[in-house]
Design a protein around this motif. Structure first.
Motif, PDB file in Angstrom:
ATOM      1  N   GLU A 239      29.648  44.144  44.243  1.00 39.42           N
ATOM      2  CA  GLU A 239      30.600  43.997  43.133  1.00 39.42           C
ATOM      3  C   GLU A 239      30.052  44.669  41.873  1.00 39.42           C
ATOM      4  O   GLU A 239      30.802  45.327  41.132  1.00 39.42           O
ATOM      5  N   ILE A 240      28.739  44.526  41.639  1.00 37.41           N
ATOM      6  CA  ILE A 240      28.130  45.162  40.471  1.00 37.41           C
ATOM      7  C   ILE A 240      28.207  46.680  40.585  1.00 37.41           C
ATOM      8  O   ILE A 240      28.562  47.387  39.628  1.00 37.41           O
ATOM      9  N   VAL A 241      27.870  47.194  41.770  1.00 36.27           N
ATOM     10  CA  VAL A 241      27.935  48.662  41.991  1.00 36.27           C
ATOM     11  C   VAL A 241      29.356  49.156  41.777  1.00 36.27           C
ATOM     12  O   VAL A 241      29.575  50.206  41.137  1.00 36.27           O
ATOM     13  N   LYS A 242      30.329  48.395  42.259  1.00 33.91           N
ATOM     14  CA  LYS A 242      31.736  48.783  42.116  1.00 33.91           C
ATOM     15  C   LYS A 242      32.113  48.860  40.638  1.00 33.91           C
ATOM     16  O   LYS A 242      32.765  49.818  40.201  1.00 33.91           O
ATOM     17  N   ILE A 244      30.107  49.226  38.024  1.00 31.03           N
ATOM     18  CA  ILE A 244      29.409  50.321  37.350  1.00 31.03           C
ATOM     19  C   ILE A 244      30.078  51.662  37.655  1.00 31.03           C
ATOM     20  O   ILE A 244      30.275  52.484  36.750  1.00 31.03           O
ATOM     21  N   ASN A 245      30.430  51.873  38.905  1.00 29.25           N
ATOM     22  CA  ASN A 245      31.061  53.136  39.288  1.00 29.25           C
ATOM     23  C   ASN A 245      32.430  53.316  38.660  1.00 29.25           C
ATOM     24  O   ASN A 245      32.887  54.452  38.438  1.00 29.25           O
ATOM     25  N   ASN A 246      33.108  52.211  38.364  1.00 25.48           N
ATOM     26  CA  ASN A 246      34.456  52.289  37.779  1.00 25.48           C
ATOM     27  C   ASN A 246      34.437  52.240  36.242  1.00 25.48           C
ATOM     28  O   ASN A 246      35.479  52.367  35.612  1.00 25.48           O
ATOM     29  N   SER A 247      33.238  52.049  35.683  1.00 27.05           N
ATOM     30  CA  SER A 247      33.175  51.923  34.221  1.00 27.05           C
ATOM     31  C   SER A 247      33.169  53.299  33.550  1.00 27.05           C
ATOM     32  O   SER A 247      32.818  54.320  34.162  1.00 27.05           O
TER      33      SER A 247
END
Length: 249
Positions: A239-242, A244-247
């Protein structure tokens, strides 16, 4: 990511190990915590000089005396009405009846698995809390009559079963930062809804779900187990990686 065990999340302010949230947790989450229970599975390892129990059985189970009221209600089909849990602090601190099968005990035959003359016992509350408070003096007097009953039917059963040469016991209920073993299921709990609320935690601080929960109490498949806790951590990492990638940086 908060990985404190459910037992700690449920503590009231000023109790040892309690977490102070500022601002306070949303009502939805605090209610979910109130409707989940933390259990106290205990484990005791008895080591002996030799094996005097059934060598070929990998486990034996001692059932307690049944609750006549609950039995009759289940038989009539109205078990959902009026069933109450009557475990009190007085029940936990008083000595259990060592002469009767008043608590369920699962014996695991260590000899069958490794060849060592040892037995592992799995117990539950209130027996767990009572024994873990003083295992060296309390464990064997309770377990001995149960084990004697198991071996009494053997051809060469000892007249008086020998005492163990060593006793090793968990201390999870006496650890103020554990207070038990894992999430359990008690009458009137809202198990699935409560866990799902922690998985989908919202409304904390800015309401964007930046505070996440992980642990065996935060997953439905594998709840109560180490692999479930690991999977919940993997879920939150993803969820964190998701995010960060969408930020937008």
């Amino acid at each position: 990511i908060c990985t404190a065990p459910l037992s700690i999340l449920k503590l009231q302010k000023n109790e040892v190990g309690s977490i102070e949230w500022s601002p306070k947790l949303p009502k939805q989450i605090s209610s979910a915590l109130d409707n989940l229970s933390f259990s106290a599975l205990g484990k005791i390892l008895f080591e002996f000089d030799e094996v005097f129990w059934p060598k070929d059985s990998d486990r034996f189970f001692c059932l307690p005396d049944y609750d006549a009221e609950m039995y009759n209600k289940v038989k009539r089909g109205d078990a959902d009405s009026g069933i109450e849990i009557r475990t009190s602090e007085k029940d936990i601190q008083s000595a259990p009846d060592a002469e009767g099968f008043t608590h369920p005990v699962l014996f695991l035959n260590v000899y069958r698995m490794s060849g060592a003359p040892a037995l592992a016992c799995l117990i539950s509350n209130p027996l767990t809390k009572w024994i873990e408070a003083d295992p060296q003096n309390r464990a064997w007097p309770v377990i001995k009559p149960l084990l004697a009953k198991i071996v009494s039917s053997l051809p060469n059963a000892p007249k008086d079963i020998p005492a163990p040469k060593s006793i090793t016991c968990t201390n999870w209920t006496t650890d103020p930062y554990a207070r038990g073993s894992y999430t359990g299921l008690t009458v009137h709990d809202e198990f699935e809804d409560g866990i799902q609320t922690l998985i989908d935690a919202k409304g904390i601080f800015d309401g964007k779900g930046r505070v996440r929960f992980a642990g065996e109490h935060c997953i439905l498949q594998g709840s109560g187990c180490a692999h479930g806790a690991w999977l919940s951590g993997a879920r939150e990492a993803a969820e964190i990686v998701k995010r960060i990638n969408n930020s937008k940086l």
